[in-house]
Design a protein around this motif. Structure first.
Motif, PDB file in Angstrom:
ATOM      1  N   TYR A 208      -8.513  -9.850   4.304  1.00 20.87           N
ATOM      2  CA  TYR A 208      -8.235 -10.711   3.157  1.00 20.87           C
ATOM      3  C   TYR A 208      -8.094 -12.158   3.608  1.00 20.87           C
ATOM      4  CZ  TYR A 208      -6.049 -12.368  -1.126  1.00 20.87           C
ATOM      5  OH  TYR A 208      -5.749 -13.032  -2.280  1.00 20.87           O
TER       6      TYR A 208
ATOM      7  N   ASP B 225      -9.795  -1.256   0.167  1.00 21.48           N
ATOM      8  CA  ASP B 225      -9.121  -2.496   0.563  1.00 21.48           C
ATOM      9  C   ASP B 225      -8.026  -2.762  -0.465  1.00 21.48           C
ATOM     10  OD1 ASP B 225      -8.563  -4.764   2.027  1.00 21.48           O
ATOM     11  OD2 ASP B 225      -9.974  -6.018   0.903  1.00 21.48           O
TER      12      ASP B 225
ATOM     13  N   ARG C  29      -4.488  -4.841  -1.422  1.00 24.72           N
ATOM     14  CA  ARG C  29      -3.702  -6.010  -1.027  1.00 24.72           C
ATOM     15  C   ARG C  29      -2.889  -6.560  -2.201  1.00 24.72           C
ATOM     16  NH1 ARG C  29      -5.104  -7.226   3.925  1.00 24.72           N
ATOM     17  NH2 ARG C  29      -7.111  -6.454   4.674  1.00 24.72           N
TER      18      ARG C  29
ATOM     19  N   ALA D 185      -1.414  -6.321   3.230  1.00 21.98           N
ATOM     20  CA  ALA D 185      -1.869  -4.961   2.929  1.00 21.98           C
ATOM     21  C   ALA D 185      -0.761  -4.196   2.211  1.00 21.98           C
ATOM     22  CB  ALA D 185      -2.268  -4.247   4.212  1.00 21.98           C
TER      23      ALA D 185
ATOM     24  N   VAL E   4       0.356   3.001   5.787  1.00 23.42           N
ATOM     25  CA  VAL E   4      -0.644   2.138   5.176  1.00 23.42           C
ATOM     26  C   VAL E   4      -1.985   2.863   5.219  1.00 23.42           C
ATOM     27  CG1 VAL E   4       0.534  -0.035   5.700  1.00 23.42           C
ATOM     28  CG2 VAL E   4      -1.020   0.963   7.389  1.00 23.42           C
TER      29      VAL E   4
ATOM     30  N   PRO F 142      -8.653   1.683   5.925  1.00 23.03           N
ATOM     31  CA  PRO F 142      -9.729   1.121   5.084  1.00 23.03           C
ATOM     32  C   PRO F 142     -10.985   1.995   5.074  1.00 23.03           C
ATOM     33  CG  PRO F 142      -8.731  -0.569   6.463  1.00 23.03           C
ATOM     34  CD  PRO F 142      -8.186   0.742   6.943  1.00 23.03           C
TER      35      PRO F 142
ATOM     36  N   ASN G  51      -6.027  -0.042  10.042  1.00 23.89           N
ATOM     37  CA  ASN G  51      -5.807  -1.060   9.023  1.00 23.89           C
ATOM     38  C   ASN G  51      -5.478  -2.382   9.724  1.00 23.89           C
ATOM     39  OD1 ASN G  51      -4.727  -2.732   6.920  1.00 23.89           O
ATOM     40  ND2 ASN G  51      -4.268  -0.887   5.733  1.00 23.89           N
TER      41      ASN G  51
END
Length: 868
Positions: free
Chosen positions: A6, A717, A719, A737, A744, A747, A778
């Motif tokens: 990001y 993805d 965020r 994230a 987490v 991806p 991630n």
């Protein structure tokens, strides 16, 4: 689609890969329009009287005609057979004679099978109906698509992964955790610093809430809800004698209600059979180096008690899974309990089916399940060397967990004036107990130079027993439109859920704490009620285009009673105080769903969907004077919007199949958990928004007549879109994230597999299978890396990229199947869910894959048709 990292450019290889996948998918869809098929053939040999589903499968193999029908309408029905030499239409007419079903040709090679219209017959002839393809009825039951070669994809306009009974056995799926390992885009994890069965989480498409509350879990049509304030994880069904497991990705708020923001996992049991006696028994033995052996045995049998009228299904199963983590004396490294993380699982199920007429079917069932873990599978990193096969847990106490549930249900299917009515009543009762060893958090070690996480002696052991009692009563009634209304179809329904959760702890702790200490006890008693009305309709518009519209209105209420006895100081002497708290609330949620789909031909479907999911609000735990903080009494609902475009395609005479979807999701008023450092408690607020985008892709192709390749691939993805502050501290920063380390989402995730089949090997069929499970790291960034965050823990890290390679070989005779399997063939032992209990602690916990395991399994099957 957003870049992988990001706010910065993604690596060039990553961008190229994603663009290539998009291009390949579009090219495949375009090429699918030129697919061709041979003309159907006359019946080459007699089809004898037998169960209708088997007769239809034989018909499809001989004629090459594709049959599309709902699995339930063939269950329990018998076919009188058909004679060789008949045309496809003549043969199908004979097969369905007296079954209560009818057919309509969609084109020369595709036929839909439906219930007969209860009323005047339609004046439209088959050849007239074949000029267009009406939309399928709106139901979530399995759609069976029979063809002359490999099975067709299920052409339903939703992103769905279906794991069949054969795949459950072939891939060794025993529970929800194993399912999440196999299917990309799903995660199942837990906090490693807690005991077994505590704070587990299941999430789909990165819709991660740390407590599993964003994923709905069903056993058949009965929900198995969790509780957002519960320390225990979700009840996870076992997988013996399942017909299939169905994973619906993306929000399913209209059909499944509250808590289905990320998706739904349905465990669909094998139903009773009114026509055929079927039986199965199995045994399995496996061995893990540096661990103990695992044993498994089970049996299932079912069939008619009165052919065509009454039948049953019964199963019993037990598994003893060996451990591979030793519990040792942390002061001397002496062995205390070898292979301590062993588990014992059992399940028993009995179901009946009574069909006094073609218009009525009753199915009562009862199921019991028990899972007992002797100790946790986590280990101390400083005591362990995974590559050398040394996994050691230094806890002073065994952290056992027992989780049992009983599920009773009654399903009724009937017809009234052409309407199809389904009613399901369910009662779910769960009892769980666990022990958490809180020694490493005990405040009396504050003067230890090594840190408060290191005890001094066994005399300092501090057990924290926990217990849970959960009861859930559910009622669902669904009314489906008459078949005679096609091309219009609709569904109207009502759901009712009444749940109660009682949980006690000797000390009030939770995964929200990230530090702090409260000595004492807590008892929480929560009751929730949900009442919903909803509906969904489909209309065939023009050419091959159908529109779908649905909506749900749900009322939720809760009443929470909490009592606590706690200390007011983190240092001796303790001064106790007692407090009681009561919180209640209610709200109403409205959830829409709209979609368009285009059935270009029987082999290609395109669709676009806009759908909403939601979670209800609830009470916050109250801490009284223990933490000198006033926490909010409750929090509100959150919601998630999903826009999705997908396609399902069958190419080159069904030798290649593709199923793909691209999605963008917006998560609003997200329920964020706020830890209170130095307290041991946390609370929830509604704060900020998040976005999640990605895609799923499933490919299957026949490389040769004997070799089949499959690939399932997912990218996610997830965020934060906004920075959320609590006071002067950052709860979440824009671009971070989603999730809290180490929980987490990966991806990238994929599961490629190869299967080779050949006949006449020792008089049997040989099947060789190899599959690899990949999960990427991630890259973050993560809120815990921010010095201004509520929890600043830069020493924590996400899981690394992992590969898990598995092998299996199976020999199948008429009734017997023998398998040899190797799980984790490369003995991969990465540090997973790496975490310390409190930021700045030097004691770290972790888990890893089960080490290389070699095993053998044998299964015996029986099927005998009973004539009426």
């Amino acid at each position: 689609m957003a870049s992988l990292v990001y706010g910065s450019a993604a690596p060039s290889w990553c961008v190229s890969t994603r663009r290539w996948l998009q291009f390949a998918w579009v090219l495949t869809i375009t090429c699918s329009a030129v697919g061709w098929a041979q003309s159907p053939l006359p019946l080459s040999q007699d089809i004898p009287p037998q169960p209708l589903s088997e007769a239809l499968a034989a018909y499809a193999r001989q004629t090459g005609v594709q049959l599309i029908y709902l699995s339930d309408i063939a269950t329990g029905r018998l076919s009188r057979g058909a004679h060789a030499g008949l045309t496809p239409r003549q043969a199908l007419t004979e097969l369905l004679d007296g079954s209560g079903l009818r057919y309509e040709f969609l084109n020369e090679r595709s036929v839909r099978i439906l219930l007969q219209v209860l009323g005047p017959p339609s004046q439209k002839r088959d050849h007239e109906k074949s000029e267009s393809t009406p939309a399928p009825p709106i139901v979530l039951d399995q759609i069976v698509v029979s063809a002359s070669s490999t099975p067709q994809p299920e052409f339903v306009p939703v992103s769905r992964a279906v794991v069949t009974h054969d795949s459950i056995e072939s891939f060794g799926i025993k529970d929800l955790a194993a399912l999440a390992t196999l299917i990309p885009g799903i995660e199942f994890d837990s906090y490693p610093d807690y005991g077994a069965g505590i704070e587990t989480n299941v999430a789909i498409r990165g819709v991660n809430a740390l407590d599993g509350s964003t994923t709905a879990i069903y056993i058949d049509d009965v929900p198995v809800p969790g509780d957002r304030l519960s320390t225990f994880g979700r009840a996870a069904p076992l997988t013996f004698d399942l017909n299939q497991i169905e994973v619906l990705r993306g929000p399913q708020g209209v059909m499944f209600g509250e808590g289905a923001e990320g998706g739904v996992v349905r465990f669909i049991t094998t139903p009773p059979d009114l026509a055929t006696v079927t039986g199965m028994s199995e045994a399995e033995l496996s061995s893990t180096p540096f661990g103990s052996k695992s044993y498994e045995a089970g049996a299932a049998i079912g069939g008619p008690m009165l052919p065509g009228v009454a039948g049953f299904r019964a199963s019993v199963w037990s598994r003893s899974e060996g451990g591979y983590v030793d519990r040792v004396n942390p002061f001397t490294n002496a062995l205390v309990d070898a292979n301590a993380n062993r588990t014992q699982s059992e399940s028993v199920r009995v179901a009946l089916a009574v069909a006094p007429s073609d218009e009525l079917r009753l199915t009562p069932s009862i199921e019991f399940q028990s899972v007992r873990a002797h100790d946790t599978s986590t280990f101390y990193t400083y005591l362990s060397d995974p590559q050398a096969g040394r996994l050691r847990n230094g806890k002073l106490l065994a952290q056992g967990d027992t989780d049992r549930h009983l599920l009773a249900s009654l399903s009724m299917d009937t017809q009234w004036r052409g309407l199809r009515i389904n009613s399901v009543t369910g009662y779910f009762q769960r009892n769980a107990a666990a022990v958490f060893d809180n020694t490493n958090d005990a405040f009396w070690f504050w003067s230890n130079p090594l840190g408060p996480e290191y005890p001094v002696s066994y005399a300092d052991a501090k057990p924290e027993p926990l217990n849970l009692q959960q009861t859930v009563l559910t009622q669902r009634v669904r009314i489906l439109s008459p078949v005679s209304l096609e091309p219009v179809s609709w569904l109207a329904a009502m759901d009712y859920v009444s749940a109660r959760y009682r949980e006690g702890q000797d000390i009030a702790t939770s995964a929200l704490s990230d530090g702090g200490e409260i000595r004492g006890a807590e008892l929480a008693d929560r009751a929730t009620t949900q009442v919903a009305i909803y509906g969904q309709g489909s209309l065939h518009l023009v050419a091959h285009i159908s529109a779908e519209v649905g909506a749900r209105v749900e009322y939720q209420s809760y009443d929470s009673q909490q009592s606590m006895t706690s200390s007011t100081s983190n240092l001796p002497p303790l001064s106790s105080n007692s407090a009681g708290f009561s919180t209640d609330g209610h709200g109403t949620s409205v959830v829409p769903r709209v979609g368009l789909s285009s059935q270009l031909n029987p082999f290609n479907l395109l669709y676009a969907t806009l759908a909403k999911g939601y979670r209800a609000g609830g009470p916050n735990p109250q801490v009284g004077s223990a933490c000198q903080i006033q926490t909010p009494a409750s929090y509100g609902p959150d919601s998630l919007w999903n826009f999705e475009i997908g396609s399902k395609n069958s190419l080159f005479d069904n030798r290649f199949q593709i199923d793909g979807s691209v999605f963008y999701m917006l998560w609003k008023d997200r329920q964020l958990q706020i830890p209170v450092p130095g307290c041991g408690f946390g609370y929830t607020i509604n704060g900020g928004a998040a976005r999640i985008d990605g895609f799923e892709l499933a490919l299957q192709g026949s490389i040769t007549k004997r070799l089949t390749a499959k690939l399932t691939l997912a990218f996610t993805d997830a965020r934060y879109l906004q920075t959320v502050l609590e006071g002067d501290k950052v709860v979440a920063a824009r671009g971070d994230a989603l999730g809290a380390l180490p929980l987490v989402p990966a991806p990238w995730s994929s599961t490629p597999s190869l299967e080779y089949r050949t006949d006449n090997v020792f008089g049997s069929t040989l099947r060789l299978t190899v599959w690899d499970v990949f999960r990427s790291r991630n890259p973050g960034p993560f809120t815990t890396d921010n010095p201004s965050a509520v929890v600043y823990a830069p020493e924590r890290r996400p899981d690394p990229s992992t590969n898990l390679l598995n092998l299996a070989g199976t020999l199948t005779w008429q009734h017997l199947e023998c398998s040899l399997f190797v799980n984790n063939a490369l003995n991969s032992q990465p540090l997973l869910q790496y975490r310390n209990r409190v930021p700045a602690d030097t004691l770290f916990y972790a888990t890893t894959f089960r080490p290389l395991t070699v095993g053998i399994a044998a299964r015996w099957r029986l099927a005998v048709t009973q004539n009426q």
